[in-house]
Motif scaffolding. Structure first.
Motif, mmCIF file in Angstrom:
data_model
loop_
_atom_site.group_PDB
_atom_site.id
_atom_site.type_symbol
_atom_site.label_atom_id
_atom_site.label_comp_id
_atom_site.label_asym_id
_atom_site.label_seq_id
_atom_site.Cartn_x
_atom_site.Cartn_y
_atom_site.Cartn_z
ATOM 1 N N HIS A 63 18.620 -36.823 -50.462
ATOM 2 C CA HIS A 63 18.633 -37.032 -51.914
ATOM 3 C C HIS A 63 18.669 -38.530 -52.241
ATOM 4 O O HIS A 63 17.898 -39.019 -53.065
ATOM 5 N N CYS A 64 19.566 -39.256 -51.569
ATOM 6 C CA CYS A 64 19.659 -40.700 -51.807
ATOM 7 C C CYS A 64 18.400 -41.431 -51.346
ATOM 8 O O CYS A 64 17.932 -42.350 -52.013
ATOM 9 N N ALA A 65 17.842 -41.021 -50.206
ATOM 10 C CA ALA A 65 16.608 -41.642 -49.718
ATOM 11 C C ALA A 65 15.480 -41.450 -50.722
ATOM 12 O O ALA A 65 14.741 -42.396 -51.031
ATOM 13 N N GLU A 66 15.342 -40.247 -51.246
ATOM 14 C CA GLU A 66 14.280 -39.969 -52.231
ATOM 15 C C GLU A 66 14.452 -40.805 -53.489
ATOM 16 O O GLU A 66 13.470 -41.262 -54.073
ATOM 17 N N HIS A 67 15.676 -41.026 -53.922
ATOM 18 C CA HIS A 67 15.920 -41.859 -55.108
ATOM 19 C C HIS A 67 15.497 -43.303 -54.874
ATOM 20 O O HIS A 67 15.243 -44.031 -55.832
ATOM 21 N N MET A 68 15.410 -43.704 -53.604
ATOM 22 C CA MET A 68 14.966 -45.053 -53.267
ATOM 23 C C MET A 68 13.472 -45.084 -52.941
ATOM 24 O O MET A 68 12.961 -46.072 -52.445
ATOM 25 N N GLY A 69 12.781 -43.972 -53.209
ATOM 26 C CA GLY A 69 11.337 -43.904 -53.008
ATOM 27 C C GLY A 69 10.892 -43.538 -51.614
ATOM 28 O O GLY A 69 9.704 -43.658 -51.289
ATOM 29 N N ILE A 70 11.793 -43.100 -50.782
ATOM 30 C CA ILE A 70 11.447 -42.716 -49.410
ATOM 31 C C ILE A 70 11.313 -41.202 -49.372
ATOM 32 O O ILE A 70 12.294 -40.481 -49.550
ATOM 33 N N GLU A 71 10.090 -40.739 -49.145
ATOM 34 C CA GLU A 71 9.795 -39.299 -49.245
ATOM 35 C C GLU A 71 9.736 -38.558 -47.919
ATOM 36 O O GLU A 71 9.901 -37.355 -47.878
ATOM 37 N N GLU A 72 9.517 -39.274 -46.807
ATOM 38 C CA GLU A 72 9.256 -38.577 -45.538
ATOM 39 C C GLU A 72 10.512 -38.158 -44.772
ATOM 40 O O GLU A 72 10.412 -37.441 -43.785
ATOM 41 N N LEU A 73 11.696 -38.570 -45.178
ATOM 42 C CA LEU A 73 12.914 -38.185 -44.464
ATOM 43 C C LEU A 73 13.385 -36.824 -44.935
ATOM 44 O O LEU A 73 13.202 -36.444 -46.086
ATOM 45 N N ARG A 74 14.026 -36.083 -44.038
ATOM 46 C CA ARG A 74 14.548 -34.759 -44.363
ATOM 47 C C ARG A 74 15.909 -34.576 -43.717
ATOM 48 O O ARG A 74 16.125 -34.991 -42.588
ATOM 49 N N ASP A 75 16.839 -33.913 -44.435
ATOM 50 C CA ASP A 75 18.141 -33.570 -43.874
ATOM 51 C C ASP A 75 17.978 -32.522 -42.771
ATOM 52 O O ASP A 75 18.695 -32.506 -41.806
ATOM 53 N N ARG A 76 17.015 -31.605 -42.969
ATOM 54 C CA ARG A 76 16.732 -30.550 -41.981
ATOM 55 C C ARG A 76 15.297 -30.082 -42.150
ATOM 56 O O ARG A 76 14.687 -30.251 -43.192
ATOM 57 N N ALA A 77 14.762 -29.483 -41.107
ATOM 58 C CA ALA A 77 13.371 -29.038 -41.140
ATOM 59 C C ALA A 77 13.253 -27.716 -41.876
ATOM 60 O O ALA A 77 14.141 -26.928 -41.924
#
Length: 77
Positions: A63-77
């Motif tokens: 959630h925090c990564a996405e707010h910073m514009g980073i879309e490719e990270l995931r907490d889980r698959a």
């Protein structure tokens, strides 16, 4: 007894943590986390688990990564 480097408490049950070749002394895990755990780039919360990382930035969650514009990270698959 050894003095905690985070809070200054002189405690008979203190312990040492070696991180990147440097020895740190603490009286509690709370102080060790405060002093050594990385902070989320967005919200500042201390990251106690694995967290997420991109280009040297650490995040506590996707959630925090996405707010910073980073879309490719995931907490889980």
């Amino acid at each position: 007894m050894a003095k905690c480097e985070a809070c200054g408490n002189d405690y008979d049950k203190s312990f040492e943590v070696v991180m990147q070749g440097k020895t740190h002394t603490f009286d509690s895990f709370e102080c060790a986390i405060f002093a050594l755990a990385p902070a989320c780039t967005r919200c500042g919360v201390r990251i106690v688990g694995h967290g997420l990382e991109k280009d040297g930035q650490m995040f506590c969650c996707n959630h925090c990564a996405e707010h910073m514009g980073i879309e490719e990270l995931r907490d889980r698959a």
